[in-house]
Design an enzyme around this catalytic site. Structure first.
Site, PDB file in Angstrom:
ATOM      1  N   GLN A   2      -3.274   1.906  15.209  1.00 59.17           N
ATOM      2  CA  GLN A   2      -2.225   2.412  14.312  1.00 59.17           C
ATOM      3  C   GLN A   2      -1.378   3.494  14.984  1.00 59.17           C
ATOM      4  OE1 GLN A   2      -3.856   4.258  10.795  1.00 59.17           O
ATOM      5  NE2 GLN A   2      -1.867   4.802   9.955  1.00 59.17           N
TER       6      GLN A   2
ATOM      7  N   THR B 118      -8.741  -5.942   4.172  1.00 57.98           N
ATOM      8  CA  THR B 118      -8.686  -4.978   3.060  1.00 57.98           C
ATOM      9  C   THR B 118      -9.683  -5.475   2.031  1.00 57.98           C
ATOM     10  OG1 THR B 118      -6.301  -4.674   3.456  1.00 57.98           O
ATOM     11  CG2 THR B 118      -7.178  -3.888   1.347  1.00 57.98           C
TER      12      THR B 118
ATOM     13  N   GLU C 272      -9.726  12.162   8.156  1.00 61.79           N
ATOM     14  CA  GLU C 272      -9.656  13.521   7.607  1.00 61.79           C
ATOM     15  C   GLU C 272     -11.009  14.211   7.616  1.00 61.79           C
ATOM     16  OE1 GLU C 272      -7.652  11.339   4.289  1.00 61.79           O
ATOM     17  OE2 GLU C 272      -7.021  13.388   3.806  1.00 61.79           O
TER      18      GLU C 272
ATOM     19  N   ASP D 120       0.848  -1.191   0.000  1.00 66.10           N
ATOM     20  CA  ASP D 120       0.000   0.000   0.000  1.00 66.10           C
ATOM     21  C   ASP D 120       0.881   1.238   0.000  1.00 66.10           C
ATOM     22  OD1 ASP D 120      -2.373   1.398  -0.038  1.00 66.10           O
ATOM     23  OD2 ASP D 120      -2.622   1.361   2.139  1.00 66.10           O
TER      24      ASP D 120
ATOM     25  N   LYS E 207      -3.982  -2.234  10.366  1.00 68.62           N
ATOM     26  CA  LYS E 207      -4.472  -2.330   8.997  1.00 68.62           C
ATOM     27  C   LYS E 207      -4.553  -3.771   8.468  1.00 68.62           C
ATOM     28  CE  LYS E 207      -2.961   2.257   7.497  1.00 68.62           C
ATOM     29  NZ  LYS E 207      -4.026   2.669   6.566  1.00 68.62           N
TER      30      LYS E 207
ATOM     31  N   GLU F 197     -10.227   3.723   4.160  1.00 70.62           N
ATOM     32  CA  GLU F 197      -9.386   4.485   3.246  1.00 70.62           C
ATOM     33  C   GLU F 197      -9.843   4.147   1.834  1.00 70.62           C
ATOM     34  OE1 GLU F 197      -5.190   3.889   4.230  1.00 70.62           O
ATOM     35  OE2 GLU F 197      -5.383   5.419   5.810  1.00 70.62           O
TER      36      GLU F 197
ATOM     37  N   ASP G 198      -9.024   0.191   2.395  1.00 70.65           N
ATOM     38  CA  ASP G 198      -7.981  -0.190   3.359  1.00 70.65           C
ATOM     39  C   ASP G 198      -8.474   0.164   4.765  1.00 70.65           C
ATOM     40  OD1 ASP G 198      -5.615  -0.690   4.712  1.00 70.65           O
ATOM     41  OD2 ASP G 198      -4.693   1.203   4.099  1.00 70.65           O
TER      42      ASP G 198
ATOM     43  N   ARG H 142      -7.489   3.433  13.657  1.00 68.13           N
ATOM     44  CA  ARG H 142      -6.589   4.571  13.889  1.00 68.13           C
ATOM     45  C   ARG H 142      -5.954   4.571  15.273  1.00 68.13           C
ATOM     46  NH1 ARG H 142      -5.525   5.624   8.811  1.00 68.13           N
ATOM     47  NH2 ARG H 142      -7.362   6.288   7.644  1.00 68.13           N
TER      48      ARG H 142
ATOM     49  N   HIS I  30      -3.846  13.934   1.198  1.00 71.86           N
ATOM     50  CA  HIS I  30      -4.016  12.988   2.307  1.00 71.86           C
ATOM     51  C   HIS I  30      -2.796  13.007   3.230  1.00 71.86           C
ATOM     52  CE1 HIS I  30      -4.990   9.365   4.556  1.00 71.86           C
ATOM     53  NE2 HIS I  30      -3.847   8.834   4.198  1.00 71.86           N
TER      54      HIS I  30
ATOM     55  N   GLU J 189      -9.357   3.860  -1.869  1.00 73.31           N
ATOM     56  CA  GLU J 189      -8.147   3.735  -2.682  1.00 73.31           C
ATOM     57  C   GLU J 189      -8.446   3.014  -3.989  1.00 73.31           C
ATOM     58  OE1 GLU J 189      -4.739   2.261  -0.604  1.00 73.31           O
ATOM     59  OE2 GLU J 189      -5.397   3.019   1.345  1.00 73.31           O
TER      60      GLU J 189
END
Ligand code: MN
Length: 409
Positions: free
Chosen positions: A242, A259, A360, A128, A255, A201, A235, A239, A135, A203
């Site tokens: 992480q 996925t 975000e 990834d 993570k 996420e 993904d 948080r 971002h 992607e």
């Protein structure tokens, strides 16, 4: 609507799944083993069976697509490489576009709702990246408010990490809320428990077909020889896990629990009209990362939370191109295998409603959005959708990615 009606398949002409799209997947009917299918309109074509009819036709040469398409993954087809992929596409456009093939082909079309879709390929390695400057800047500001938003390497190379291939799942697979070590800034020690900051996420994933030998690298100009196509990719990211674990070696358990990818792989050839120049790179990258324009992709994503659109990330805003990711991934001589998957990293645009993660959208949880939401709750369903300009003048759809959050065990 597409400008040109190009197929005899009922309802498909002018739809987002006309013959300028033709994504590949793996499907099964009740009591039968999975095999490769191609989507046209709201149908799946059993391509192995149809290709077997044409085995004796001289025009198809030595390419035995019927046997590779009768397999339960796309990997054997992926391994054949660009000339075979292009020949297959030409054949499909003929079979689905020319009325003379209708009588023998139509019995092998099944409504997509009547089949079960499976993970389309066995994922070899999964990498990834982190290719959106918007971002990376947002995350830098949220995680390191007192430091530089972008780290010194960011504009010189596409930053990436190796993910977990074995936990890539197909759209529709429930996503179990992960448990792990979490530590809030105000806590002195971590606790163990279900993630309290589960995120998405949005992607794009790139599917490698043609392999390489150990010690060789793939130049940016050779991208299309090795990459078969793209999928949407979510993904999923915890948080809190992480944030506590990522220093100094990067993402790990926050993570690796799941996925999600589309059931459909969109061939690169279907995205010819979506090619667009990159927004601009400063400083100019090193020679091995130089690309010929147009090197970007104009793909418009949507993120839906429980059916409501909460973001529209634009892939055209990405700083690093797909060919640069692949060149960087192999520049040290790391070999490629059929079924390798590499993803773009979260896609975020300049605007608040173009951010591709809840981290975000909620600015680290400080600014609730979409019905007072910050992170995912049990039972939430997230859908990623995308469209792109098609070669026939209309828009094609990428296969959607859906996942619903199941409570921690
Ligand atoms: Mn990611």
């Amino acid at each position: 609507m597409n400008a040109v009606a190009t197929t005899w398949v009922s309802g498909a002409a002018g739809s987002p799944y006309d013959v300028d799209n033709l994504p590949y997947g793996v499907f099964s009917r009740e009591g039968q083993p999975p095999r490769v299918g191609v989507r046209i309109g709201d149908f799946v074509l059993d391509v192995a069976t149809v290709a077997a009819y044409g085995r004796d036709r001289a025009s198809e040469g030595d390419l035995d697509l019927a046997s590779v398409w009768a397999q339960p993954t796309l990997n054997a087809f992926l391994a054949l490489g660009r000339p075979a992929w292009d020949a297959a596409r030409t054949w499909l456009v003929e079979v689905l576009g020319n009325e003379v093939h209708r009588a023998r082909t139509e019995p092998h079309l099944m409504p997509v709702d009547a089949v079960t879709m499976h993970l389309p390929f066995e994922v070899a390695d999964y990498v990834d990246f982190y290719c959106s400057i918007q971002h990376a800047t947002n995350v830098g500001r949220i995680f390191r408010p007192d430091g530089d938003a972008l780290l010194p390497n960011w504009r010189h190379l596409p930053v990436g990490y190796h993910g977990r291939a074995g936990t890539v799942v197909v759209s529709g697979t429930p996503v179990l809320r992960p448990s792990g070590q979490r530590k809030r800034p105000d806590e002195v020690a971590p606790t163990y428990g279900p993630s309290r900051r589960l995120d998405i996420e949005a992607e794009l994933g790139f599917v490698v077909g043609a392999p390489t030998a150990l010690g060789s690298s793939v130049a940016t100009g050779a991208f299309a020889e090795h990459v078969f196509g793209v999928t949407l990719l979510n993904d999923w990211s915890a948080r809190d896990i992480q944030a506590w674990e990522y220093v100094p070696l990067g993402p790990f358990l926050g993570k690796s629990f799941a996925t999600s990818i589309s059931a459909w792989v969109t061939p690169l050839a279907a995205l010819d009209a979506a090619r667009t120049p990159l927004p601009g790179q400063d400083p100019a990258p090193l020679d091995y990362l130089r690309v010929e324009e147009p090197a970007g992709l104009d793909i418009a994503l949507e993120v839906l939370l429980n059916g409501e659109v909460v973001s529209r990330p634009p892939y055209a805003a990405m700083y690093w191109s797909p060919a640069q990711m692949l060149a960087h991934l192999t520049v040290n001589g790391a070999s490629l295998r059929s079924g390798d998957l590499f993803a773009s990293g979260t896609i975020s645009g300049d605007e608040r409603d173009q951010r591709g993660s809840f981290l975000e959208l909620s600015w680290g949880g400080a600014e609730p959005f979409a019905a007072a939401r910050t992170f995912l709750e049990d039972g939430d369903e997230v859908t990623l959708r995308a469209t792109a300009p098609g070669t026939a003048g209309g828009r094609i759809a990428l296969g959607e990615v859906i996942g619903r959050i199941a409570p921690a065990r």
